[in-house]
Scaffold this active site. Structure first.
Site, short mmCIF file in Angstrom:
data_model
loop_
_atom_site.label_atom_id
_atom_site.label_comp_id
_atom_site.label_asym_id
_atom_site.label_seq_id
_atom_site.Cartn_x
_atom_site.Cartn_y
_atom_site.Cartn_z
N CYS A 1 -4.77 2.57 -3.58
CA CYS A 1 -3.50 3.04 -3.01
C CYS A 1 -2.39 2.02 -3.25
O CYS A 1 -1.59 1.72 -2.34
CB CYS A 1 -3.61 3.32 -1.52
N LYS B 1 -9.89 0.10 10.75
CA LYS B 1 -10.21 -1.16 10.04
C LYS B 1 -10.50 -2.28 11.04
O LYS B 1 -10.84 -3.39 10.66
CB LYS B 1 -9.03 -1.57 9.16
N ASP C 1 3.45 -4.46 7.62
CA ASP C 1 2.27 -3.62 7.58
C ASP C 1 1.08 -4.51 7.91
O ASP C 1 0.62 -5.30 7.08
CB ASP C 1 2.14 -3.01 6.17
N HIS D 1 0.87 -1.19 0.00
CA HIS D 1 0.00 0.00 0.00
C HIS D 1 0.90 1.23 0.00
O HIS D 1 2.03 1.19 0.51
CB HIS D 1 -0.83 -0.05 1.28
N GLN E 1 -4.13 -4.81 7.26
CA GLN E 1 -5.17 -5.77 6.86
C GLN E 1 -4.98 -7.08 7.61
O GLN E 1 -5.97 -7.70 8.00
CB GLN E 1 -5.11 -6.02 5.34
#
Ligand code: PLP
Length: 408
Positions: free
Chosen positions: A366, A227, A201, A124, A204
């Site tokens: 993104c 999220k 990261d 991302h 998610q």
């Protein structure tokens, strides 16, 4: 089938019972942001109506209460991420801030011009642009590792890209476009054998599977609260104590200092050293409630239920032979990006779905380098959460059939 009371869970989310364009809302834009359960909404209201003052400053009752509530979230995040030492958790506004902190606070302090950072092509922008800043301003070199035709990232390919100049590997845990779950454990183990730190990261990944960072052993792990059923403007980053010791503060201001004079400044101990200014007090309190809520359901149960949704969606969407699904990993999570055969634009598809009350995202997500790798300008993305149902997969298929009919 795992038993999972999705009807009960849905009743926790007031927005899920509303209509959009005269149709029951089918919210499949969870990759962009999740909806909020009533407990989080109530916590925000309670914080502002009964428990609000600035934190870490006052000696009065409300300030102490707000500080206690705010600070307790550090421990909740640590528990959620499987981290024993809560001082390794920095509270912030989300992944973007977390990765920028690593870029400015750590990388700028330990890297020299010509040093290398390895990135996967499916990152991302939040895990690309801060590294571009270092490339542009300090001559840091970005090295890219492709994904294969299924959208999988081969850990060995990442490890093969390591050179004596490699100072960091920065990879996603779960692709926000392809849904691929990355074998970060193999990357971390292999990288550490060569002395290279790893940033994951988790924006998610932490949403869709249980995470235990003490076991995983990564150096940095960023999450974003909105999220995770929490408020926007909340989040955290895990930074291993050894790495924190190599950092300098990034944002300067109140709270992160011990003493300031006209000529000198001394800093608070970590993690406070990296939390400058008035934080998102209520957002963070809401994040704590959101993570407690998710843990009360159980991340293992959430992951198992989402696997069922993923399998069902793979079957149903896979049967549409005019639908091109991007990413076919065996480890695919509940995120489906697709285009229609022909010239149909992703925005048109999403507008047709919207008329049926179905919310998806359309665009580049993104992820410019991944779009380039896939050779497409844009796609539609249906991203599922644990409160979605098999019927909503069917509604998506109906909507896509209509889009295909109207656009082909
Ligand atoms: N990384 C990934 C994989 C994401 O999906 C997102 C959000 O879409 C981010 C980073 C950025 O998160 P935020 O904008 O909340 O900081």
């Amino acid at each position: 089938m795992t038993t999972f009371d999705v009807a009960k869970i849905r009743s926790d989310f007031p927005i899920l019972s509303r209509q959009v364009n005269g149709k029951p809302l089918v919210y499949l834009d969870n990759g962009a942001s999740s909806q909020k359960p009533q407990v989080v909404i109530d916590a925000i209201t309670r914080a502002y109506s009964q428990e609000y003052a600035n934190v870490h400053r006052g000696l009065h009752y409300l300030s102490n209460l707000a500080t206690e509530k705010y600070e307790s979230v550090r421990g909740i995040v640590a528990k959620f991420l499987g981290v024993a030492n809560e001082d390794e958790i920095i509270l912030n506004t989300g992944t973007t801030e977390g990765i920028n902190l690593v870029a400015y606070g750590w990388a700028m302090n330990v890297m020299q011009p010509g040093d290398e950072i390895i990135l996967s092509v499916m990152e991302h922008h939040a895990n690309i642009v801060p590294w571009h800043f270092l490339r542009e301003r300090y001559g840091i070199v970005l090295k890219w590792v492709d994904v294969d035709v299924n959208g999988d990232l081969d850990p060995q390919a990442v490890l093969d890209a390591i050179t004596p100049k490699t100072k960091l590997i920065a990879v996603t845990h779960l692709s926000n476009v392809l849904g691929t779950k990355v074998d970060v454990a193999s990357i971390i183990n292999g990288a550490h054998q060569k002395g290279v730190p790893v940033l994951v990261d988790g924006s998610q990944g932490a949403v869709h599977m249980p995470v235990n960072l003490d076991e995983l052993g990564c150096d940095f792990y960023a999450i974003t609260g909105h999220k995770l059923c929490g408020p926007s403007g909340s989040g955290a980053i895990f930074i291993k104590q050894d790495r924190m010791a190599e950092m300098r503060p990034f944002l300067g201001g109140g709270d992160m200092i011990r003493e300031v004079t006209k000529d000198t400044v001394t800093y608070n101990d970590p993690p406070m050293m990296f939390e400058a200014g008035t934080p998102g007090i209520v957002q963070t309190i809401g994040l704590g409630v959101a993570l407690d809520y998710m843990m009360s359901i159980g991340m293992d149960k959430i992951a198992a239920y989402e696997d069922q949704i993923t399998q069902y969606a793979q079957q149903q969407l896979g049967a549409l032979n005019w639908l091109n699904i991007q990413g076919n990993s065996k480890t695919k999570g509940a995120i489906f990006s697709f285009t229609l055969s022909g010239a149909a634009h992703a925005h048109d598809i999403s507008t047709i779905l919207d008329k049926k009350g179905i919310a998806v995202r359309a665009g580049q997500h993104c992820a410019g380098p991944l779009m380039e790798h896939l050779g497409i300008n844009a796609s539609c993305r249906a991203s599922f959460a644990f409160y979605n149902t098999m019927q909503e997969v069917d509604a998506l298929v109906d909507g896509l059939n209509l889009a295909h009919e109207l656009l082909s």
